[in-house]
Design an enzyme around this catalytic site. Structure first.
Site, short mmCIF file in Angstrom:
data_model
loop_
_atom_site.label_atom_id
_atom_site.label_comp_id
_atom_site.label_asym_id
_atom_site.label_seq_id
_atom_site.Cartn_x
_atom_site.Cartn_y
_atom_site.Cartn_z
N GLY A 275 -35.45 -28.26 37.58
CA GLY A 275 -34.19 -28.54 36.90
C GLY A 275 -33.97 -27.49 35.82
N CYS A 341 -24.22 -38.71 10.10
CA CYS A 341 -24.98 -39.21 8.94
C CYS A 341 -26.41 -39.55 9.29
CB CYS A 341 -24.31 -40.48 8.39
SG CYS A 341 -22.57 -40.33 8.30
N TYR A 369 -30.45 -30.33 30.12
CA TYR A 369 -30.66 -31.46 29.21
C TYR A 369 -29.81 -31.32 27.94
CZ TYR A 369 -34.44 -31.89 32.53
OH TYR A 369 -35.15 -31.97 33.71
#
Ligand code: LLP
Length: 414
Positions: A275, A341, A369
């Site tokens: 991948g 945050c 990814y």
């Protein structure tokens, strides 16, 4: 040899300046190079020269249907882990017969869908899954081609979250269990064992654990032979590492030669599920510096991408290179952070960068990814995806809007 390169002071993807992409599609945007995807696939495929093998690109790394279509056109097979990924492969024109289906928790519905679609192999990860597959086959009146995923108990030497071949991991089964599953399958009418499979982890940079896994697989093959069971293929999974910073990835010719040598006279067809190797370096995340901020002793560049767009640094503490889209003088030490945050919302700590508010930066090696792990955290719209091919660029996924996010929600009745 990456297609991301500077021409004078400007960063390009192939023949397109990244500033043009930002102007056209906004930021944050994932940008992939078609050329780099194609080259990475061909390099992998050619490394095994005429040794019988199949490359089944691991869809989870980047599942955009345009990426899958590019690979399908090169003849790639696909490694999937869900019914959704199979839908994508089919939509992208991939051949179902070249699909292998991995995963510890395939549902009955997913098995049925894949069986009816005519996929090439189910990589079965437990005795319970084997029984379920037999039931599904019976219900459909179809025989399921299958292999058992072995857990060889080897340390892939990678980040613990992405190591999958240790005995304490949930993946695959031990040698005795594997052997008993093959023996049991002989009584089954709807499962036909054609192979054996393993995947010991991702971002592997040493060959030894892979060779250890092959040794374990050969032991199983030999044990099965003593029961009169023969197999057609050995699937060695994915996991080939890339260079993010100073890692020394295994050169593909070395990888191929070591594997072929380790197989010795066990001359089975080999399957691979790469991948990251195919898409990581073919993509960057393009983001704009919103503002610069100094807090006590630290200096930050606050960009418009965030951990919801690219979670690897926050999740694995991973290092990815950040570069200016327009080179300037006067570098300063900056941490590159998003607007969310959480202190985990960072891309890079203390890098030397010359940027001003409004400048663009590229986070390199984000093709694998990256987008696939993005979310709507903080109700942020997921990024656009663009593929560059020569001097052309194509938006292959539109930036989300808040309407997309709200579409599936409703308030309670009054
Ligand atoms: N085959 C199986 C069964 C897998 O589980 C995986 C990856 C692959 C193939 C492809 O591995 P690759 O060639 O890409 O290393 N999110 C993490 C990586 C997770 C990998 C999961 N399995 C990251 O960002 O590093």
């Amino acid at each position: 040899m990456s297609s991301f390169h500077y021409k004078h002071e400007d960063l390009y993807a192939e023949d397109v300046p990244l500033s043009e992409i930002a102007y056209e599609y906004g930021t944050p945007t994932y940008v992939y190079s078609r050329n780099d995807i194609e080259r990475a696939y061909r390099d992998f495929d050619h490394a095994f020269t005429d040794y019988p093998h199949s490359v089944c690109y691991s869809v989870k790394a980047n599942s955009n249907i345009a990426v899958l279509n590019i690979l399908a056109n090169l003849g790639s097979g696909f490694d999937i882990v869900s019914g959704g990924e199979l839908q994508r492969v089919l939509k992208a024109g991939g051949a179902p017969s070249k699909v292998v289906f991995s995963g510890v928790g395939k549902t009955k519905e997913e098995l049925m869908f894949a069986l009816k679609a005519g996929i090439g192999c189910f990589n079965v990860e437990s005795p319970a899954e084997l029984d379920l597959l037999e039931c599904v086959g019976q219900e459909a009146g179809l025989i399921a081609p299958a292999s058992v995923r072995v857990n060889p108990d080897v340390d892939a030497g990678t980040h613990p979250y992405i190591a999958t071949g240790l005995k304490e991991n949930k993946f695959g089964v031990s040698r005795p269990t594997a052997v008993s599953m093959y023996i049991k399958s002989r009584q089954m009418k709807y499962v036909n064992m054609i192979g054996i499979d393993c995947h010991i982890g991702s971002q592997i940079t040493e060959i030894e654990p892979i060779i250890e896994a092959i040794t374990e697989i050969k032991k199983i093959i030999d044990e099965l032979a003593s029961h009169g069971i023969t197999l057609e293929h050995v699937d060695l999974g994915g996991g080939v590492g890339i260079r993010y910073r100073d890692e020394k990835p295994i050169p593909l010719p070395t990888y191929a030669e070591a594997i072929i040598n380790a197989m010795g006279d066990h001359q089975h067809r080999l399957l691979f599920e790469p991948g990251r190797h195919i898409v990581a370096n073919a993509g960057i995340l393009l983001t704009k510096v919103q503002l610069l901020k100094k807090n006590h002793e630290s200096s930050f560049a606050i960009v418009d991408a965030a951990m919801n767009d690219l979670i690897r640094p926050a999740l694995y503490g991973s290092w990815q290179n950040v570069i200016e889209v327009k080179r300037r003088q006067k570098k300063q030490t900056l941490s590159i952070v998003g607007p969310i945050c959480e202190t985990a919302d960072f891309f890079a700590h203390k890098r030397e960068l010359a940027v001003e508010p409004g400048d663009l930066v590229a986070i390199e090696a984000s093709g694998a990814y990256g987008f696939v792990m993005s979310s709507n955290y903080n109700s942020r719209n997921r990024a656009a995806e663009v593929i560059v091919s020569g001097s052309k660029h194509y938006c292959v996924r539109t930036r989300e809007t808040i309407e997309h996010q709200l579409l599936l929600e409703r308030t309670l009745p009054p």
